[in-house]
Scaffold this motif. Structure first.
Motif, short mmCIF file in Angstrom:
data_model
loop_
_atom_site.label_atom_id
_atom_site.label_comp_id
_atom_site.label_asym_id
_atom_site.label_seq_id
_atom_site.Cartn_x
_atom_site.Cartn_y
_atom_site.Cartn_z
N ALA A 16 0.84 -1.20 0.00
CA ALA A 16 0.00 0.00 0.00
C ALA A 16 0.88 1.25 0.00
O ALA A 16 2.06 1.19 0.39
CB ALA A 16 -0.92 -0.01 1.22
N PRO A 17 0.34 2.39 -0.43
CA PRO A 17 1.17 3.62 -0.46
C PRO A 17 1.82 3.96 0.87
O PRO A 17 2.89 4.57 0.91
CB PRO A 17 0.16 4.69 -0.89
N ASN A 18 1.19 3.58 1.99
CA ASN A 18 1.79 3.84 3.31
C ASN A 18 2.42 2.59 3.91
O ASN A 18 2.74 2.56 5.09
CB ASN A 18 0.73 4.39 4.26
N GLY A 19 2.60 1.54 3.09
CA GLY A 19 3.22 0.31 3.57
C GLY A 19 4.72 0.36 3.57
O GLY A 19 5.34 1.32 3.09
N TRP A 20 5.36 -0.71 4.08
CA TRP A 20 6.80 -0.73 4.19
C TRP A 20 7.49 -0.60 2.83
O TRP A 20 8.42 0.17 2.67
CB TRP A 20 7.25 -2.04 4.87
N ILE A 21 7.02 -1.37 1.86
CA ILE A 21 7.62 -1.32 0.52
C ILE A 21 6.96 -0.25 -0.33
O ILE A 21 7.64 0.45 -1.09
CB ILE A 21 7.53 -2.70 -0.16
N LEU A 69 8.73 2.94 -2.81
CA LEU A 69 8.69 2.95 -4.27
C LEU A 69 8.21 4.30 -4.78
O LEU A 69 7.46 5.01 -4.13
CB LEU A 69 7.76 1.84 -4.77
N GLY A 70 8.66 4.61 -5.97
CA GLY A 70 8.25 5.87 -6.57
C GLY A 70 7.00 5.77 -7.40
O GLY A 70 6.64 6.73 -8.09
N PHE A 71 6.35 4.62 -7.37
CA PHE A 71 5.11 4.43 -8.14
C PHE A 71 4.16 3.59 -7.31
O PHE A 71 4.55 2.91 -6.36
CB PHE A 71 5.39 3.76 -9.48
N LYS A 72 2.91 3.60 -7.71
CA LYS A 72 1.87 2.90 -6.97
C LYS A 72 1.82 1.44 -7.39
O LYS A 72 1.84 1.13 -8.58
CB LYS A 72 0.51 3.58 -7.22
#
Length: 279
Positions: free
Chosen positions: A125-130, A134-137
């Motif tokens: 998820a956007p607020n997850g660890w990975i 990342l620079g993309f969703k």
């Protein structure tokens, strides 16, 4: 007329009972496989051709076909590459934690698919660890669907290739090297022909498993129509709406298409085995 006992030409098995076991096998397959599949065609046949075409060719349904088959194919291809590499490392090298990694390969088999979907969604998820790094969703996109299918399909490739590598003697590779073959030639002429049938079998299993996957995908996909909605979800939605004919019509398309694709893959596997055997 000559004397003596006439020898029977009938072949007797050491363990008799072929007729009984074949009968149980046929009954088992009929009740658990053939009968349920035939009911899909039975309910679909109750629809007219116009209604059937409108249901299976609906733009929303067609978009789900593209996502389900495309993501399954992409995940299976990625699993073949990394599954063979992982199997090679587990068989040919010794390192700390090897048994732990080997056991983790089977985790997708034992882990409930819903738990896997929630875990992947939390991580990507956007607020997850990975996802935050990342620079993309990733989550709630087709990429997330592919990642979920890679997760559940990887063990099929590893467990199909691993026994072949274990039975492949290192002396054969050393003999190839002593005869002047390069590493690439050794892999292409000695190792690759042995791995190819197992890799194709692993690809087939991973692809077939991915096509019907629901639990691990539905959470990370986001289920947005025309974007991240998979075909199994549409089938389930129609069942919840008591549209049994529509659900079975879409299931029929998935069943027939999957059967044809698997038939083509099995023919390729058969041709490959025959080619390398007669070389």
């Amino acid at each position: 007329m000559t004397r003596g006992k006439i020898r029977s030409t009938k072949h007797h098995n050491v363990l008799p009972g072929f007729g009984l076991t074949m009968g149980y096998t046929t009954l088992y397959l009929s009740i658990l496989v053939l009968l349920p599949l035939s009911m899909i065609f039975f309910y679909t046949a109750r629809m007219g051709w116009t209604e059937f075409a409108d249901t299976v060719l609906d733009p929303r349904v067609v978009a789900s076909y593209k996502l389900s088959f495309g993501a399954s194919l992409a995940a299976a291809l990625i699993n073949v590459a990394f599954g063979v590499l992982l199997a090679w490392v587990l068989v040919r090298y010794r390192f700390p934690g090897k048994k732990i990694i080997d056991g983790l390969v089977d985790l997708p088999f034992a882990l409930p698919t819903a738990v896997a979907g929630i875990a992947l969604t939390t991580v990507y998820a956007p607020n997850g660890w990975i996802g935050s790094l990342l620079g993309f969703k990733v989550a709630f996109t087709p990429i997330g669907v592919v990642i979920a299918l890679i997760f559940i399909g990887l063990p099929f490739v590893v467990r199909m290739v691993q026994p072949v590598l274990q039975n492949l003697e290192k002396e054969v590779e050393e003999a190839s090297s002593s005869l002047g073959a390069s590493r690439l030639q050794t892999f292409r002429k000695v190792i690759f022909p042995e791995l190819l049938p197992a890799a194709l079998a692993g690809f087939t299993l991973a692809f077939a498993r991915s096509l019907g996957e629901y639990g691990s995908v539905v959470f990370i996909a986001g289920n947005m129509p025309f974007k991240t909605e998979i075909t199994p979800l549409i089938i389930l939605t129609k069942l919840e709406q008591f549209d049994y004919s529509g659900a079975t019509a879409i299931a029929t398309v998935m069943l027939v298409t999957s059967f044809l694709l698997l038939l083509v893959i099995n023919l390729i596997q058969w041709w490959t085995n025959r080619k390398f055997i007669h070389r």
